[in-house]
Scaffold this motif. Structure first.
Motif, PDB file in Angstrom:
ATOM      1  N   CYS A  12      32.698  38.279  44.155  1.00  0.00           N
ATOM      2  CA  CYS A  12      32.988  38.399  42.660  1.00  0.00           C
ATOM      3  C   CYS A  12      33.455  36.989  42.440  1.00  0.00           C
ATOM      4  O   CYS A  12      34.424  36.686  42.827  1.00  0.00           O
ATOM      5  N   SER A  14      35.044  36.652  39.770  1.00  0.00           N
ATOM      6  CA  SER A  14      36.235  36.731  39.002  1.00  0.00           C
ATOM      7  C   SER A  14      37.450  36.756  39.909  1.00  0.00           C
ATOM      8  O   SER A  14      38.566  36.041  39.693  1.00  0.00           O
ATOM      9  N   CYS A  15      37.283  37.210  40.934  1.00  0.00           N
ATOM     10  CA  CYS A  15      38.190  37.408  41.934  1.00  0.00           C
ATOM     11  C   CYS A  15      38.238  37.178  43.486  1.00  0.00           C
ATOM     12  O   CYS A  15      39.005  37.053  44.251  1.00  0.00           O
ATOM     13  N   THR A  16      36.998  36.584  43.585  1.00  0.00           N
ATOM     14  CA  THR A  16      36.565  36.050  45.090  1.00  0.00           C
ATOM     15  C   THR A  16      36.758  36.883  45.974  1.00  0.00           C
ATOM     16  O   THR A  16      36.727  36.731  47.201  1.00  0.00           O
ATOM     17  N   THR A  17      36.442  38.278  45.712  1.00  0.00           N
ATOM     18  CA  THR A  17      36.555  39.411  46.626  1.00  0.00           C
ATOM     19  C   THR A  17      35.098  39.668  47.059  1.00  0.00           C
ATOM     20  O   THR A  17      34.124  39.472  46.562  1.00  0.00           O
ATOM     21  N   HIS A  31      36.442  44.978  37.412  1.00  0.00           N
ATOM     22  CA  HIS A  31      36.254  43.627  36.601  1.00  0.00           C
ATOM     23  C   HIS A  31      34.560  43.971  35.952  1.00  0.00           C
ATOM     24  O   HIS A  31      33.600  43.541  36.432  1.00  0.00           O
TER      25      HIS A  31
END
Length: 433
Positions: A12, A14-17, A31
């Motif tokens: 992701c 947005s959150c680097t997950t 997100h």
């Protein structure tokens, strides 16, 4: 396996997950406007050209076995069920290549004989253009079938030559001509592999593409005409190293000794064999090319298989006289159709629906066979398996199910055939990636 990981694992932005592809919808609730990209997009998989060549050869032998190669192997001295199963499964790469050479030369020369005789009768000079125009009028399906076989075999020569000489264009030209035959049988791993490879090649940046083109194969001898795929070179090195490790579980010291000293030990081994007058058995598996070519050409003429190319034949026949399914002469059209369908299915993300290719009339008439005949076919296929453990396992399975109805026996036969088509590819999946 690795390709599936690359496709499945996303990140992701947005959150680097890290998110699995099937978890994207759930993660988007956190997100809503998030964008994702492949986490392992920096990995580029290259198929081992050695394993591709090996499995293309197996696909050719599977396709051509009943119509042609079964009788050819018998002519060349492989007459027992076990030896024929070994040849059909391409158990020795050197013998496989020798048989392909013999068959290619024999068929190409015999296909030209009717045209050359016609030119002689008309006092004309044979030409390539003249032959290609003449062959368009051929009505004999047996001739057409062998002509299409010759096209495949020439393409295999081209692909192999491209690998040996590190010529990417020649390798790809031959390979892509042969790729459709993966799509008329259960070669699922190599179907995906070649499709993915062509996509990756198109997406490569120019410097990467040039590097890939320049490193199709490598030579370890210095001879620029004896290149091999990196996969085969690595396997040969691993085998050489392991040959110097004593039986049993090796210690770290034994691994280190074998790894560091294998080349020196190979040199000592070679020197000892030369002094003792013992030759390396590199050519033990070779067959006599000219002798077997002469035998095969003589057999084709004895059978009058290509004698009247302008006359229609009532039945499509194998070289040893078995009646083939009438649609088999169009195997190339079916293969191309299935290949196109697979590409379209990959684009749409759907499952392809390939057209079934029938080689013999029995392939299409399983339901007309008696239960005893289906059982007999299962038994013959089981006895042709290479592993005694596998043969014993299937014998027990037959005993367990033989009291059931014919539909169950047909299902068992199809399961066995699917395993025979798939087991080599499963073994090589990691190597191919």
């Amino acid at each position: 396996m690795i390709s599936k990981l690359i496709e499945d694992k996303l990140v992701c932005l947005s959150c680097t997950t890290l998110v699995a592809r099937e978890e994207v919808d759930q993660h988007s609730k956190i997100h809503a406007d998030a964008e994702y990209k492949k986490f392992y997009d920096w990995i580029m998989l290259r198929p081992g050209v050695g394993h591709v060549e090996m499995n293309v050869a197996k696909a050719i032998f599977k396709l051509l076995w009943t119509p042609l190669l079964r009788h050819v192997s018998s002519i060349m001295g492989f007459k027992t069920a076990r030896s024929q199963a070994f040849i059909q499964g391409c158990g020795d790469n050197h013998i496989t290549w020798q048989i392909i050479r013999v068959v290619t030369e024999s068929i190409l020369k015999e296909l030209l004989v009717p045209y050359a005789r016609l030119c002689s009768e008309r006092n004309q000079v044979p030409t390539v253009d003249g032959y290609m125009a003449w062959v368009q009028g051929v009505k004999n399906n047996n001739y057409q079938m062998l002509f299409k076989f010759a096209n495949l075999l020439v393409a295999f020569h081209l692909m192999r030559s491209g690998v040996r000489k590190n010529n990417s264009n020649a390798m790809l030209a031959g390979r892509q001509r042969l790729v459709p035959i993966f799509f008329v049988a259960q070669h699922r791993i190599y179907q995906r592999l070649v499709l993915r490879d062509m996509i990756v090649r198109q997406q490569q940046p120019s410097p990467v593409r040039e590097y890939v083109r320049a490193t199709t194969s490598y030579t370890v001898t210095g001879d620029e005409t004896r290149g091999e795929g990196g996969d085969f070179i690595l396997e040969a090195k691993n085998r050489s190293t392991k040959s110097w490790i004593p039986p049993g579980v090796p210690s770290s010291g034994q691994w280190i000794h074998a790894s560091r000293c294998s080349e020196r030990l190979e040199g000592v081994k070679t020197s000892v064999l030369e002094r003792c007058g013992v030759a390396r058995q590199n050519d033990a598996s070779m067959v006599s090319l000219q002798e077997n070519e002469d035998r095969l050409r003589a057999e084709i003429r004895r059978l009058k298989y290509l004698e009247k190319p302008q006359e229609e034949v009532q039945q499509l026949m194998s070289l040893d006289g078995e009646v083939l399914h009438p649609s088999f002469v169009n195997f190339d059209t079916i293969a191309d159709k299935n290949y196109s369908a697979a590409k379209e299915a990959m684009r749409l993300g759907t499952a392809p629906k390939p057209e079934k290719l029938y080689i013999t009339t029995d392939d299409a008439d399983l339901t007309k066979m008696t239960k005893a005949e289906v059982l007999e076919r299962i038994s013959l296929r089981v006895e042709a398996l290479g592993s005694e453990g596998e043969r014993e396992r299937w014998r027990k399975e037959i005993q367990r199910k033989k009291s059931k109805n014919k539909a169950a026996m047909i299902e068992l036969l199809e399961e066995l055939e699917a395993q025979q088509h798939q087991f080599v590819e499963d073994d090589n999946e990691m190597d191919a990636d």
